[in-house]
Motif scaffolding. Structure first.
Motif, PDB file in Angstrom:
ATOM      1  N   UNK A   1       1.056  -1.329  -0.265  1.00  0.00           N
ATOM      2  CA  UNK A   1       0.293   0.146   0.246  1.00  0.00           C
ATOM      3  C   UNK A   1       1.259   0.371  -0.141  1.00  0.00           C
ATOM      4  N   UNK A   2       1.822   1.279   0.653  1.00  0.00           N
ATOM      5  CA  UNK A   2       2.983   2.385   1.221  1.00  0.00           C
ATOM      6  C   UNK A   2       3.687   2.668  -0.582  1.00  0.00           C
ATOM      7  N   UNK A   3       4.320   1.472  -0.842  1.00  0.00           N
ATOM      8  CA  UNK A   3       4.677   2.132  -2.058  1.00  0.00           C
ATOM      9  C   UNK A   3       3.564   2.313  -3.079  1.00  0.00           C
ATOM     10  N   UNK A   4       2.481   2.052  -3.490  1.00  0.00           N
ATOM     11  CA  UNK A   4       1.670   2.608  -4.570  1.00  0.00           C
ATOM     12  C   UNK A   4       1.322   3.642  -4.085  1.00  0.00           C
ATOM     13  N   UNK A   5       1.206   4.726  -2.846  1.00  0.00           N
ATOM     14  CA  UNK A   5       0.981   5.524  -2.533  1.00  0.00           C
ATOM     15  C   UNK A   5       1.669   6.818  -2.860  1.00  0.00           C
ATOM     16  N   UNK A   6       3.444   6.117  -2.433  1.00  0.00           N
ATOM     17  CA  UNK A   6       4.691   6.993  -2.461  1.00  0.00           C
ATOM     18  C   UNK A   6       4.214   7.108  -4.776  1.00  0.00           C
ATOM     19  N   UNK A   7       4.512   6.114  -4.880  1.00  0.00           N
ATOM     20  CA  UNK A   7       4.009   6.284  -6.385  1.00  0.00           C
ATOM     21  C   UNK A   7       2.952   7.595  -7.244  1.00  0.00           C
TER      22      UNK A   7
END
Length: 291
Positions: free
Chosen positions: A258-264
């Motif tokens: 989740x955090x990776x995609x939110x970052x992207x």
């Protein structure tokens, strides 16, 4: 690799294999059932056996639990101190001029966990392989077998950033904080408390929403879904760019998807509750919510 915004395709990786500053790592761990009567929710088994059976040429292997986790707690995979991490990453040849690519098998969560850790230490030149070894093999790309050859040890210089990890007290405060959303990356049946939890009491952190990490992946290729689809899943749950996000799961691993995609997607104020339900569900002093 900064232009890739944290993600690298199999074709892009194939083009840079063999470059001297590339540091490519298989990060896979397997969660296997704990023996009956054990207090542990699962056994963490490093994926060294599958690495040796077949890995991307030139890859090294990272053992999350053995080398990159706090050994002074019963909780699995907790973020250790900066000195321990710096020494471990240095042993694997990562220095300031390295280009790091991370992948795992079956799910990218082990790779995104290492991405989150490295980013929290101020190391920016890191990318996660879209689809991991699963997509690489689906495309019939070359594999190598045998133990990791490793790299010449290097000096890893950490520049830790604040705010990447929070504890149970900060997470509890976040449940009632203005402009903060707490998001659970576990499956909906566990979020709702409809199935027994291996972590303790079933249910969720009160007030948390649910964006299951599994729904952010293509089930066939294990690649991430398109960013526009991911954003819809987040905004539907009230997660918008003006809000702080505290993400959790079972052991602080799948929440990093989740955090990776939110970052992207450009979200800025992102935090991981490292103890997650492995800690929360066992602490009777903390409230828990079910449907």
């Amino acid at each position: 690799m900064s232009g890739r915004n944290g993600l690298i395709s199999t074709a892009e990786l194939a083009d840079i294999l063999g470059q001297p500053n590339l540091r490519l790592f298989d990060c896979t761990t397997y969660l296997e059932p704990a023996p009956e009567g054990s207090s542990l929710p699962y056994l963490a088994v490093p994926g060294r056996h599958t690495f040796e059976a077949g890995h991307i040429p030139g890859a090294d292997f990272l053992d999350l639990q053995a080398e990159f986790s706090d050994e002074d707690t019963e909780l699995r995979f907790m973020m250790p101190g900066v000195a321990l991490l710096s020494a471990a990453f240095g042993r694997h040849g990562i220095s300031s001029d390295s280009e790091v690519v991370l992948y795992s098998i079956g799910t990218p969560m082990w790779a995104t966990r290492f991405w989150w850790m490295l980013t929290s230490l101020g190391f920016e030149n890191t990318a996660v392989l879209d689809g991991g070894l699963d997509k690489w093999k689906l495309e019939g790309r070359a594999l190598e077998t045998g133990p990791a050859k490793g790299h010449t040890p290097a000096t890893f210089t950490a520049k830790p950033k604040p705010g990447f990890f929070v504890d149970k007290h900060a997470t509890f405060e976040a449940t009632t904080a203005r402009n903060t959303v707490v998001v659970n990356a576990l499956g909906p049946q566990f979020h709702k408390g409809l199935e027994p939890s291996r972590y303790g009491r079933p249910g969720r952190v009160p007030g948390s929403c649910n964006v299951s990490a599994a729904t952010l992946l293509d089930s066939a290729t294990k690649a991430f879904i398109p960013l526009a689809e991911a954003e819809t899943k987040f905004t539907t749950q009230g997660i918008t760019r003006d809000k702080r996000v505290v993400a959790y799961c079972g052991g602080g691993i799948s929440a990093t998807i989740d955090l990776f995609l939110l970052h992207r997607l450009g979200y800025q104020n992102l935090t991981l509750y490292d103890g997650s339900m492995g800690e929360w569900a066992k602490d009777a002093s903390l409230p828990i919510e079910t449907d």
